[in-house]
Write an enzyme that holds these catalytic residues in place. Structure first.
Site, PDB file in Angstrom:
ATOM      1  N   GLY A  11       0.838  -1.200   0.000  1.00  0.00           N
ATOM      2  CA  GLY A  11       0.000   0.000   0.000  1.00  0.00           C
ATOM      3  C   GLY A  11       0.869   1.245   0.000  1.00  0.00           C
ATOM      4  O   GLY A  11       1.908   1.300  -0.666  1.00  0.00           O
ATOM      5  N   ASP A  34       1.428  -8.417  -1.723  1.00  0.00           N
ATOM      6  CA  ASP A  34       0.167  -7.816  -1.287  1.00  0.00           C
ATOM      7  C   ASP A  34      -0.969  -8.679  -1.815  1.00  0.00           C
ATOM      8  O   ASP A  34      -0.905  -9.163  -2.940  1.00  0.00           O
ATOM      9  CB  ASP A  34       0.030  -6.369  -1.781  1.00  0.00           C
ATOM     10  CG  ASP A  34      -1.018  -5.599  -0.982  1.00  0.00           C
ATOM     11  OD1 ASP A  34      -2.184  -6.038  -0.935  1.00  0.00           O
ATOM     12  OD2 ASP A  34      -0.675  -4.572  -0.383  1.00  0.00           O
ATOM     13  N   ARG A  84      -5.119   3.908   9.957  1.00  0.00           N
ATOM     14  CA  ARG A  84      -6.194   4.700  10.553  1.00  0.00           C
ATOM     15  C   ARG A  84      -6.853   5.559   9.484  1.00  0.00           C
ATOM     16  O   ARG A  84      -6.184   6.117   8.636  1.00  0.00           O
ATOM     17  CB  ARG A  84      -5.631   5.609  11.647  1.00  0.00           C
ATOM     18  CG  ARG A  84      -5.245   4.825  12.871  1.00  0.00           C
ATOM     19  CD  ARG A  84      -5.066   5.739  14.043  1.00  0.00           C
ATOM     20  NE  ARG A  84      -3.772   6.397  14.033  1.00  0.00           N
ATOM     21  CZ  ARG A  84      -3.419   7.324  14.899  1.00  0.00           C
ATOM     22  NH1 ARG A  84      -4.267   7.723  15.817  1.00  0.00           N
ATOM     23  NH2 ARG A  84      -2.226   7.850  14.854  1.00  0.00           N
ATOM     24  N   ASN A 102      -5.960  -6.107  12.428  1.00  0.00           N
ATOM     25  CA  ASN A 102      -4.546  -6.238  12.052  1.00  0.00           C
ATOM     26  C   ASN A 102      -3.886  -7.488  12.636  1.00  0.00           C
ATOM     27  O   ASN A 102      -2.901  -7.987  12.091  1.00  0.00           O
ATOM     28  CB  ASN A 102      -3.779  -4.965  12.395  1.00  0.00           C
ATOM     29  CG  ASN A 102      -4.056  -3.865  11.362  1.00  0.00           C
ATOM     30  OD1 ASN A 102      -4.692  -4.133  10.333  1.00  0.00           O
ATOM     31  ND2 ASN A 102      -3.602  -2.661  11.618  1.00  0.00           N
ATOM     32  N   ASN A 127       0.340  -1.130  12.611  1.00  0.00           N
ATOM     33  CA  ASN A 127      -0.173  -0.714  13.918  1.00  0.00           C
ATOM     34  C   ASN A 127      -1.282  -1.627  14.434  1.00  0.00           C
ATOM     35  O   ASN A 127      -1.957  -2.253  13.627  1.00  0.00           O
ATOM     36  CB  ASN A 127      -0.735   0.711  13.793  1.00  0.00           C
ATOM     37  CG  ASN A 127       0.358   1.746  13.960  1.00  0.00           C
ATOM     38  OD1 ASN A 127       1.184   1.636  14.863  1.00  0.00           O
ATOM     39  ND2 ASN A 127       0.356   2.749  13.089  1.00  0.00           N
ATOM     40  N   ARG A 158       9.905  13.298  14.241  1.00  0.00           N
ATOM     41  CA  ARG A 158       8.854  14.320  14.382  1.00  0.00           C
ATOM     42  C   ARG A 158       9.231  15.314  15.477  1.00  0.00           C
ATOM     43  O   ARG A 158       9.102  16.528  15.310  1.00  0.00           O
ATOM     44  CB  ARG A 158       7.524  13.630  14.718  1.00  0.00           C
ATOM     45  CG  ARG A 158       6.935  12.912  13.509  1.00  0.00           C
ATOM     46  CD  ARG A 158       5.781  12.004  13.875  1.00  0.00           C
ATOM     47  NE  ARG A 158       5.046  11.588  12.679  1.00  0.00           N
ATOM     48  CZ  ARG A 158       4.250  10.536  12.623  1.00  0.00           C
ATOM     49  NH1 ARG A 158       4.077   9.772  13.693  1.00  0.00           N
ATOM     50  NH2 ARG A 158       3.626  10.231  11.502  1.00  0.00           N
ATOM     51  N   HIS A 182       4.299   3.108  20.900  1.00  0.00           N
ATOM     52  CA  HIS A 182       3.992   3.988  19.768  1.00  0.00           C
ATOM     53  C   HIS A 182       2.519   4.370  19.817  1.00  0.00           C
ATOM     54  O   HIS A 182       1.728   4.063  18.936  1.00  0.00           O
ATOM     55  CB  HIS A 182       4.320   3.252  18.458  1.00  0.00           C
ATOM     56  CG  HIS A 182       4.141   4.082  17.233  1.00  0.00           C
ATOM     57  ND1 HIS A 182       4.716   5.312  17.051  1.00  0.00           N
ATOM     58  CD2 HIS A 182       3.438   3.848  16.090  1.00  0.00           C
ATOM     59  CE1 HIS A 182       4.377   5.792  15.855  1.00  0.00           C
ATOM     60  NE2 HIS A 182       3.596   4.921  15.255  1.00  0.00           N
TER      61      HIS A 182
HETATM   62  N1  APR Z   1      -0.620  -9.943   3.144  1.00  0.00           N
HETATM   63  C1  APR Z   1      -0.063  -8.938   2.436  1.00  0.00           C
HETATM   64  N2  APR Z   1      -0.568  -7.705   2.370  1.00  0.00           N
HETATM   65  C2  APR Z   1      -1.705  -7.461   3.014  1.00  0.00           C
HETATM   66  C3  APR Z   1      -2.364  -8.442   3.782  1.00  0.00           C
HETATM   67  C4  APR Z   1      -1.777  -9.747   3.816  1.00  0.00           C
HETATM   68  N3  APR Z   1      -2.333 -10.739   4.509  1.00  0.00           N
HETATM   69  N4  APR Z   1      -3.473  -7.908   4.309  1.00  0.00           N
HETATM   70  C5  APR Z   1      -3.512  -6.613   3.920  1.00  0.00           C
HETATM   71  N5  APR Z   1      -2.445  -6.337   3.143  1.00  0.00           N
HETATM   72  C6  APR Z   1      -2.110  -5.103   2.466  1.00  0.00           C
HETATM   73  C7  APR Z   1      -3.333  -4.346   1.964  1.00  0.00           C
HETATM   74  O1  APR Z   1      -3.895  -4.971   0.815  1.00  0.00           O
HETATM   75  C8  APR Z   1      -2.778  -2.955   1.700  1.00  0.00           C
HETATM   76  O2  APR Z   1      -2.425  -2.762   0.343  1.00  0.00           O
HETATM   77  O3  APR Z   1      -1.462  -4.149   3.296  1.00  0.00           O
HETATM   78  C9  APR Z   1      -1.527  -2.909   2.600  1.00  0.00           C
HETATM   79  C10 APR Z   1      -1.535  -1.764   3.578  1.00  0.00           C
HETATM   80  O4  APR Z   1      -1.428  -0.601   2.852  1.00  0.00           O
HETATM   81  P1  APR Z   1      -2.249   0.719   3.200  1.00  0.00           P
HETATM   82  O5  APR Z   1      -3.675   0.367   3.429  1.00  0.00           O
HETATM   83  O6  APR Z   1      -1.947   1.736   2.162  1.00  0.00           O
HETATM   84  O7  APR Z   1      -1.634   1.150   4.614  1.00  0.00           O
HETATM   85  P2  APR Z   1      -0.248   1.913   4.902  1.00  0.00           P
HETATM   86  O8  APR Z   1      -0.498   3.380   4.972  1.00  0.00           O
HETATM   87  O9  APR Z   1       0.794   1.410   3.994  1.00  0.00           O
HETATM   88  O10 APR Z   1       0.014   1.442   6.409  1.00  0.00           O
HETATM   89  C11 APR Z   1       0.237   0.082   6.718  1.00  0.00           C
HETATM   90  O11 APR Z   1       1.407   0.621   8.746  1.00  0.00           O
HETATM   91  O12 APR Z   1       1.654   2.681   9.821  1.00  0.00           O
HETATM   92  C12 APR Z   1       0.950   1.472   9.779  1.00  0.00           C
HETATM   93  O13 APR Z   1      -1.230   2.093  10.647  1.00  0.00           O
HETATM   94  C13 APR Z   1      -0.525   1.700   9.489  1.00  0.00           C
HETATM   95  O14 APR Z   1      -1.172  -0.529  10.048  1.00  0.00           O
HETATM   96  C14 APR Z   1      -0.936   0.358   8.975  1.00  0.00           C
HETATM   97  C15 APR Z   1       0.314  -0.125   8.217  1.00  0.00           C
END
Ligand code: APR
Length: 317
Positions: A11, A34, A84, A102, A127, A158, A182
């Protein structure tokens, strides 16, 4: 140069990580996993690969929906999870409120790492940070020197940025560290904050520092509110790479790391943000710094918050 870095979750954070690794030529091979979409990871990797002639960087980068591409990774960076985002009623969840969803994702990530990259250094960003690293550790049964969370580098960055802005000096002149969990209980350590080696109070008054430390504790939420959907993604990715580089290049660099405490700071069995020496062995030493009584009390409260979330992790099984 590192042989292979795996990224789980393609992501916002995973995408910046992959592009930045290519831009820095940090690894010969990058693998991005992903589960989303027709093949989100493959799409992101193709996009980045097509920029390689412009970067002038030859990296073998592959994306897939399956974890087998992690085979041979020296490092796995975990970003898989829900970030979030604003609820329909306009409110925002805390990091802790992401726990249930998560945790399920984390268990799948742990299975993938166990099967395909069991010896890799694992740096987790998802998180609620401290609880997710705790869960990964329990599932991976890894050497605790090789599994850690990225939070303190970002929280400290930060804090440094806010202090530098208030003092009107370069961010490079500021040394600052944030310890603990955190979450909103994290502890900016004013007694260790220096500008050009001098106590921060010589540049910024106590009232302004109080406000800066408050802003630091809530800095993640500030970005979440401005974005409207999703959370910070550039700064977490860059911060994780600081840890990768410290380990890969055996820098012996002291950075705050979410590490397993085994008696240090009077804590046993929890992952908490503390200063660590990072080198080729991973977490080579946890450094115990002297805190003021108020800082020690705040750290204790922060550890209590981590303990509460980890108890929920244990209860979730
Ligand atoms: N295996 C691989 N990828 C997965 C899985 C899985 N089982 N489940 C979810 N994902 C992928 C989602 O499809 C998504 O593309 O994890 C990705 C997370 O990306 P975003 O939603 O863009 O989140 P991001 O801003 O990258 O943050 C990820 O880090 O800082 C923390 O709070 C935040 O928990 C969050 C994580």
């Amino acid at each position: 140069m590192i042989n292979k870095i795996g990224i789980v979750g393609g992501g916002n954070i995973g995408g910046v990580l992959a592009a930045e690794i290519v831009s820095r030529r940090l690894a010969r091979n990058v693998a991005l996993v992903d589960v989303k979409g027709p093949d989100l990871a493959a799409g992101k990797c193709l996009d980045i690969a097509e920029a390689m002639p412009v970067y002038g960087s030859d990296v073998n980068i592959v994306g897939a929906k399956t974890y087998d591409i992690l085979t041979g990774c020296d490092f796995v960076i975990n970003t898989a999870g829900v970030p979030r985002a604003m609820r329909p009623d306009g409110t925002f969840p805390s990091r802790e409120e992401l726990l249930a969803i998560n945790l399920q994702i984390t268990d799948l990530v742990a299975d993938g790492i166990n099967e395909f990259a069991p010896g890799a250094f694992v740096i987790s960003i998802a998180n609620p940070l401290d609880a997710i690293v705790y869960r990964l550790f329990k599932k991976l049964k890894a050497n605790p020197a090789r599994i850690m969370g990225m939070a303190g580098v970002l929280d400290s960055a930060r804090y440094k940025y806010f202090v530098a802005t208030a003092a009107g000096v370069s961010v490079e002149n500021v040394e600052a560290v944030v310890l603990g969990g955190h979450g909103d209980t994290m502890v900016p350590i004013r007694s260790a904050c220096r500008i050009y080696g001098l106590p921060v109070e010589q540049f910024v008054d106590a009232k302004a520092l109080d406000a800066i430390e408050d802003r630091t504790r809530n800095a993640g939420g500030e970005v979440v509110k401005l974005l409207g959907s999703g959370s910070a993604f550039v700064s977490p990715a860059i911060s994780a790479l600081e840890m990768v580089e410290a380990i890969a290049f055996d820098k012996k660099k002291i950075v705050p790391v979410c590490a397993l405490l085994q008696g240090q700071y009077g804590v046993d069995g929890l992952f908490v943000g503390v200063p660590c020496i990072l080198g080729k062995g991973g977490i080579e030493k946890i450094i115990e710094i002297t805190l003021t009584p108020a800082e020690a009390e705040a750290l204790k409260k922060s550890v209590d918050a981590v303990r509460k979330t980890c108890a929920e992790v244990d209860a979730a099984k």
